[in-house]
Design a protein around this motif. Structure first.
Motif, PDB file in Angstrom:
ATOM      1  N   THR A 204      -7.049   4.881 -13.470  1.00 45.47           N
ATOM      2  CA  THR A 204      -6.256   3.788 -12.906  1.00 45.47           C
ATOM      3  C   THR A 204      -6.098   2.673 -13.929  1.00 45.47           C
ATOM      4  OG1 THR A 204      -8.249   2.778 -11.948  1.00 45.47           O
ATOM      5  CG2 THR A 204      -6.973   4.235 -10.533  1.00 45.47           C
ATOM      6  N   ALA A 205      -4.951   2.004 -13.866  1.00 42.88           N
ATOM      7  CA  ALA A 205      -4.719   0.826 -14.711  1.00 42.88           C
ATOM      8  C   ALA A 205      -5.299  -0.383 -13.988  1.00 42.88           C
ATOM      9  CB  ALA A 205      -3.227   0.638 -14.953  1.00 42.88           C
ATOM     10  N   ARG A 206      -5.818  -1.348 -14.774  1.00 46.42           N
ATOM     11  CA  ARG A 206      -6.401  -2.540 -14.157  1.00 46.42           C
ATOM     12  C   ARG A 206      -5.929  -3.789 -14.887  1.00 46.42           C
ATOM     13  NH1 ARG A 206     -12.741  -1.751 -16.116  1.00 46.42           N
ATOM     14  NH2 ARG A 206     -12.352  -2.057 -18.340  1.00 46.42           N
ATOM     15  N   ALA A 207      -5.830  -4.884 -14.151  1.00 48.20           N
ATOM     16  CA  ALA A 207      -5.383  -6.150 -14.736  1.00 48.20           C
ATOM     17  C   ALA A 207      -6.423  -6.656 -15.723  1.00 48.20           C
ATOM     18  CB  ALA A 207      -5.153  -7.187 -13.631  1.00 48.20           C
TER      19      ALA A 207
ATOM     20  N   TYR B 155      -0.200  -0.016  -6.894  1.00 48.75           N
ATOM     21  CA  TYR B 155      -0.983  -0.502  -5.760  1.00 48.75           C
ATOM     22  C   TYR B 155      -0.709  -1.971  -5.418  1.00 48.75           C
ATOM     23  CZ  TYR B 155      -3.713   3.598  -7.236  1.00 48.75           C
ATOM     24  OH  TYR B 155      -4.115   4.854  -7.619  1.00 48.75           O
ATOM     25  N   VAL B 156       0.222  -2.615  -6.125  1.00 48.22           N
ATOM     26  CA  VAL B 156       0.497  -4.034  -5.893  1.00 48.22           C
ATOM     27  C   VAL B 156       2.004  -4.234  -5.677  1.00 48.22           C
ATOM     28  CG1 VAL B 156      -1.492  -4.919  -7.187  1.00 48.22           C
ATOM     29  CG2 VAL B 156       0.644  -4.421  -8.396  1.00 48.22           C
ATOM     30  N   SER B 157       2.358  -5.425  -5.202  1.00 41.18           N
ATOM     31  CA  SER B 157       3.765  -5.756  -4.971  1.00 41.18           C
ATOM     32  C   SER B 157       4.107  -7.077  -5.650  1.00 41.18           C
ATOM     33  CB  SER B 157       4.034  -5.882  -3.468  1.00 41.18           C
ATOM     34  OG  SER B 157       3.701  -4.685  -2.803  1.00 41.18           O
ATOM     35  N   LYS B 158       5.396  -7.314  -5.843  1.00 35.88           N
ATOM     36  CA  LYS B 158       5.851  -8.558  -6.450  1.00 35.88           C
ATOM     37  C   LYS B 158       5.348  -9.742  -5.626  1.00 35.88           C
ATOM     38  CE  LYS B 158       9.979 -11.080  -7.934  1.00 35.88           C
ATOM     39  NZ  LYS B 158      11.453 -11.077  -8.053  1.00 35.88           N
TER      40      LYS B 158
ATOM     41  N   LYS C 255      -1.952   3.914 -10.701  1.00 36.09           N
ATOM     42  CA  LYS C 255      -2.505   5.137 -11.279  1.00 36.09           C
ATOM     43  C   LYS C 255      -1.695   5.537 -12.503  1.00 36.09           C
ATOM     44  CE  LYS C 255      -3.585   9.946 -10.108  1.00 36.09           C
ATOM     45  NZ  LYS C 255      -3.495  11.002  -9.069  1.00 36.09           N
ATOM     46  N   VAL C 256      -2.407   5.838 -13.598  1.00 37.24           N
ATOM     47  CA  VAL C 256      -1.732   6.213 -14.840  1.00 37.24           C
ATOM     48  C   VAL C 256      -1.200   7.639 -14.713  1.00 37.24           C
ATOM     49  CG1 VAL C 256      -1.931   6.379 -17.357  1.00 37.24           C
ATOM     50  CG2 VAL C 256      -3.344   4.740 -16.099  1.00 37.24           C
ATOM     51  N   ARG C 257       0.068   7.823 -15.121  1.00 34.63           N
ATOM     52  CA  ARG C 257       0.738   9.125 -14.981  1.00 34.63           C
ATOM     53  C   ARG C 257       0.244  10.119 -16.025  1.00 34.63           C
ATOM     54  NH1 ARG C 257       5.544  11.887 -16.734  1.00 34.63           N
ATOM     55  NH2 ARG C 257       5.879  10.337 -18.368  1.00 34.63           N
TER      56      ARG C 257
END
Length: 417
Positions: A330-333, A370-373, A385-387
């Motif tokens: 997963t990508a994380r901030a 997993y997030v929205s604008k 999730k990283v492709r």
């Protein structure tokens, strides 16, 4: 004065040995980290070898493996050097103890011989009774007592020095064994490195036949990458304009007589509010300390314009860094901020843009988001999730950092990159 000087030298040696011990521990930790990275890299390499149709991607991972092995060899060499320094200090101490012990034993031997010659109780009594006065007899008796005590102290000092010598010799034996082990490890890694380079050369030779096809694929990917960069730049400018409109509206409420020009609102630079300035300052203060946007992985393509690993005539451009990670990662901030865009780059490729004051971080090549604008995110929060590429089997996150629309090299921002 000589005792003080010897004590000072001993303290310096002790301090040096403690410092070198700390360095050894740090190097051991770094070596363990590199070895883990090599194991992770080899696991990724095996996965790619099974799934990949083209050898180019294998070469990129193999090249990273070679770099890691070179780092490991370099770290082990540093350990060997520090150990040699420790051994040198211990050898000096051993030589010093041997010299002191030899002097003590020689002096003690002379004393024993002298005592043996005058060993009879009669001669000792005569030595006291032949005194000219009671005071002289008393002094002679005291002298004999002190002489006996001195012999005892010398014997104890010889034993103490001998014990110290045994300890230092033991240390030196252990260090010699450790050094031989490190040298053997290094030799093993050198052979492994040679094998890896030979495999790399075989892979390079194997793809030379398909050079035109590969070059065409690279150019196509570069065109796609630049198109994505342009799309993100457009969205970034829209986010800047939106932020400036909000800032202008807030300023108008606070100061109705103030005016903000249209040029300022549509500027390529964000007009920072008090709140966004604090966020930007905090982001900037963490330069070089930000966590990676994935939990683990390695940089498979660094930032900037660079020659292709196999085709020097081809220049590839990267506005950020590409990090190869595990399937399902997963990508994380990397820092707290606000999601300004969720971008659909293609049916299978999404991206998330997060604003941190007048800084933006973008996370590309996500299969799920997993997030929205408008969402507020915190540091290390999962954002997607990283492709994993179905053809190559690689899982790669592209990550960029920019201040307004000016891209920065993420290597100077992320910790230990």
């Amino acid at each position: 004065m000589p005792k003080f000087l010897l004590s000072l030298i001993f303290m310096c040696m002790t301090s040096l040995m403690w410092s070198q011990s700390t360095q050894q521990e740090k190097l051991e930790e770094r070596k363990a980290q590199i070895q883990q990275e090599i194991r992770d890299n080899e696991r990724l390499l095996q996965t790619v070898k099974k799934k990949e149709k083209s050898a180019v991607n294998v070469i990129v991972i193999q090249a990273n493996k070679i770099k890691l092995k070179e780092k490991l060899i370099n770290t082990t060499e540093k350990q060997t050097k520090l150990l040699s320094n420790d051994m040198y200090v211990n050898q000096i101490q051993i030589n010093k103890l041997k010299k002191e012990l030899a002097i003590l034993k020689e002096d003690y031997a002379r004393m024993i011989v002298k005592s043996y010659k005058s060993r009879s109780e009669q001669s000792r009594a005569m030595f006291i009774l032949s005194s000219n006065s009671f005071l002289q007899a008393y002094k002679r008796a005291q002298y004999m007592k002190q002489y006996t005590n001195y012999r005892k102290l010398q014997g104890e000092e010889i034993k103490s020095k001998s014990d110290q010598l045994i300890v230092y010799n033991g240390k030196l034996d252990v260090q010699k064994t450790t050094k031989q082990k490190l040298i053997a490890e290094n030799e093993k890694e050198r052979l492994s490195l040679l094998k890896a380079k030979q495999e790399q050369q075989k892979l390079v030779d194997s793809i030379k036949k398909d050079k035109k096809k590969i070059a065409s694929e690279i150019k196509k990917k570069q065109q796609e990458s630049r198109a994505i960069d342009r799309q993100i730049d457009r969205l970034m400018r829209e986010a800047i304009a939106e932020a400036n409109r909000k800032a202008a509206a807030e300023n108008a409420k606070a100061n109705p007589t103030a005016t903000v020009s249209k040029a300022a609102v549509s500027s390529s630079r964000i007009i920072l509010t008090a709140e966004s300035k604090i966020l930007a300052d905090n982001f900037r203060a963490n330069r070089g300390k930000l966590p990676w946007p994935v939990e683990k992985g390695f940089v498979s393509l660094p930032y900037g314009d660079q020659p292709h690993p196999q085709f020097a005539s081809l220049t590839i451009h990267n506005s950020g860094v590409e990090i190869t990670t595990d399937q399902g990662a997963t990508a994380r901030a990397v820092f707290g901020g606000e999601v300004t865009s969720v971008i659909v780059l293609s049916p299978v490729n999404k991206a998330v843009m997060i604003q941190h004051g007048d800084y933006f971080t973008v996370y590309q090549n996500l299969s799920a988001v997993y997030v929205s604008k408008g969402d507020k995110v915190s540091i290390k929060q999962s954002i997607g999730k990283v492709r994993t590429n179905g053809e190559t089997g690689k899982t790669i996150l592209k990550f960029t950092i920019s201040q307004n629309t000016t891209y920065n090299n993420p290597a100077s921002w992320l910790y230990n990159m």
